[in-house]
Design an enzyme around this catalytic site. Structure first.
Site, short mmCIF file in Angstrom:
data_model
loop_
_atom_site.label_atom_id
_atom_site.label_comp_id
_atom_site.label_asym_id
_atom_site.label_seq_id
_atom_site.Cartn_x
_atom_site.Cartn_y
_atom_site.Cartn_z
N LYS A 79 46.38 7.33 13.30
CA LYS A 79 46.39 8.72 12.84
C LYS A 79 46.48 9.61 14.06
O LYS A 79 45.72 9.46 15.01
CB LYS A 79 45.12 9.06 12.06
CG LYS A 79 45.13 10.51 11.56
CD LYS A 79 43.94 10.84 10.68
CE LYS A 79 42.70 11.13 11.46
NZ LYS A 79 41.62 11.71 10.62
N ASP A 235 31.17 13.79 15.72
CA ASP A 235 32.26 12.89 16.09
C ASP A 235 32.79 13.16 17.48
O ASP A 235 33.89 12.75 17.84
CB ASP A 235 33.39 12.99 15.07
CG ASP A 235 33.95 14.42 14.96
OD1 ASP A 235 33.45 15.32 15.67
OD2 ASP A 235 34.88 14.62 14.17
N LYS A 239 28.03 16.89 20.24
CA LYS A 239 27.68 17.36 18.90
C LYS A 239 26.37 16.73 18.45
O LYS A 239 26.02 15.61 18.83
CB LYS A 239 28.78 17.00 17.90
CG LYS A 239 29.97 17.96 17.89
CD LYS A 239 30.91 17.62 16.73
CE LYS A 239 32.05 18.60 16.63
NZ LYS A 239 32.93 18.28 15.46
N GLY A 305 28.08 8.46 10.41
CA GLY A 305 29.50 8.34 10.11
C GLY A 305 30.34 9.06 11.15
O GLY A 305 30.53 10.28 11.09
#
Length: 334
Positions: A79, A235, A239, A305
């Site tokens: 991607k 991510d 952060k 995640g």
């Protein structure tokens, strides 16, 4: 592929444009694709390539590549895309922009090009909902959401399919964004309440964090025993959505451990010496049954995640199959 409608000539590339994704991909199909690829990762049948992520020095944009190979699903690709923070205000476009490219693992030929914007939102929501299915208490009744941006709506809808929730409570840095999230809750028949973080933690059995913050909002003291958390916003290095001490109190799962400790929520807890790298488990192990998952009603479980390339490839491959089955795939000689 068995019939003529779904066969692809060797010199053809399948294109599924962004405009077709909403009519093809469902939350259920995204869940199945992401669950399967997490299981393949934990079994050692799929792996991600190193991530490239760069500030390009133009439009304050971050741009990069995520890729991998799933030998179980025979999915190979990447991607390409990133985050353009001024898109919404300047161009009426969403800030996240991406495209997925799939290749034939047997020959290396390009197989497909797929719009990645909606798929990114769907696969992110699917990842948190997979964690809710496998790690939250089955009797969970209150869903808490920290964040009210674009992806929070996908998160809410996907999570609601996993447990018999009776209520949604939410908090956001910008409270004026919460009424739109309340509309999404109402559309699926769930009461909604805007609350403080203290009240959110006191009520919620499942908490999803989906912000782009660089400082924690949800603190260890906010979260009650037995809660499952899906931390989906962190991510990038620096952060942080939740206090590092919360990870020390939780059983921590992730999509990929290397990313969790370097760019995910666990980066801060590991750096502070609060948890060790080997204390973090791939969620695929809970799916495969090689890890028991939740072990008690009072245990706090946390899914970090970070978002891996294999998730994108899995949902893109699924949408290509659906486009071919429905006869709406664009075929281009290449």
């Amino acid at each position: 592929m068995a019939d003529g409608a779904t066969k692809v000539a060797g010199n053809e590339v399948i294109i599924v444009p962004e405009s077709e994704i909403a009519g093809l991909m469902t939350a259920e199909a995204a869940f199945e694709a992401v669950e399967a690829v997490f299981a393949a990762m934990a079994a050692g049948d799929a792996y991600n390539f190193p991530v490239v992520r760069e500030a390009i020095g133009h439009e304050d944009a971050l741009y990069g590549f995520k890729g991998g190979f799933d030998q179980a699903g025979l999915t190979l690709g990447l991607k390409a895309g990133g985050y353009w923070p001024h898109n919404l205000e300047r161009r009426n476009l969403i800030n996240h922009q991406s495209t997925v490219f799939l290749f034939d693992p047997d020959s290396g030929r390009m197989r497909a090009m797929v719009g990645g914007n909606l798929l990114t939102a769907l696969r992110t929501a699917a990842a948190s909902s997979v964690s809710i299915r496998h790690l939250s208490r089955p009797d969970s009744k209150v869903l808490g959401i920290v964040g009210a941006g674009h992806q929070s709506h996908f998160q809410l809808r996907a999570a609601a399919k996993q447990r018999d929730f009776e209520k949604v409570v939410a908090w956001n840095y910008h409270p004026d964004m919460l009424p739109k999230l309340a509309e999404t809750a109402a559309a699926i028949g769930l009461p909604f309440e805007s609350v403080s973080l203290e009240d959110l933690g006191a009520q919620a059995d499942v908490i999803i964090t989906i912000t782009s913050a660089f400082a924690p909002s949800l603190m260890d003291a906010h979260v009650k025993p037995g809660t499952h958390l899906a931390c989906m916003g962190t991510d990038t290095k620096g952060k942080q959505e939740v206090e590092a001490a919360l990870l020390a109190r939780a059983t921590v799962f992730t999509d990929e451990v290397a990313q969790s400790i370097s760019i995910g929520e666990a980066q801060h807890a590991v750096a502070a010496g609060l948890i060790a790298e080997d204390a973090i488990t791939q969620i695929g192990a809970a799916i495969n049954g090689t890890h028991p998952g939740r072990s008690s009603e009072n245990e706090i479980t946390l899914f970090d995640g970070t978002g891996v390339g294999l998730q994108d490839l899995a949902v893109a491959a699924k949408v290509v199959d659906l486009a071919l089955e429905k006869g709406i795939a664009q075929r281009v000689a290449f």
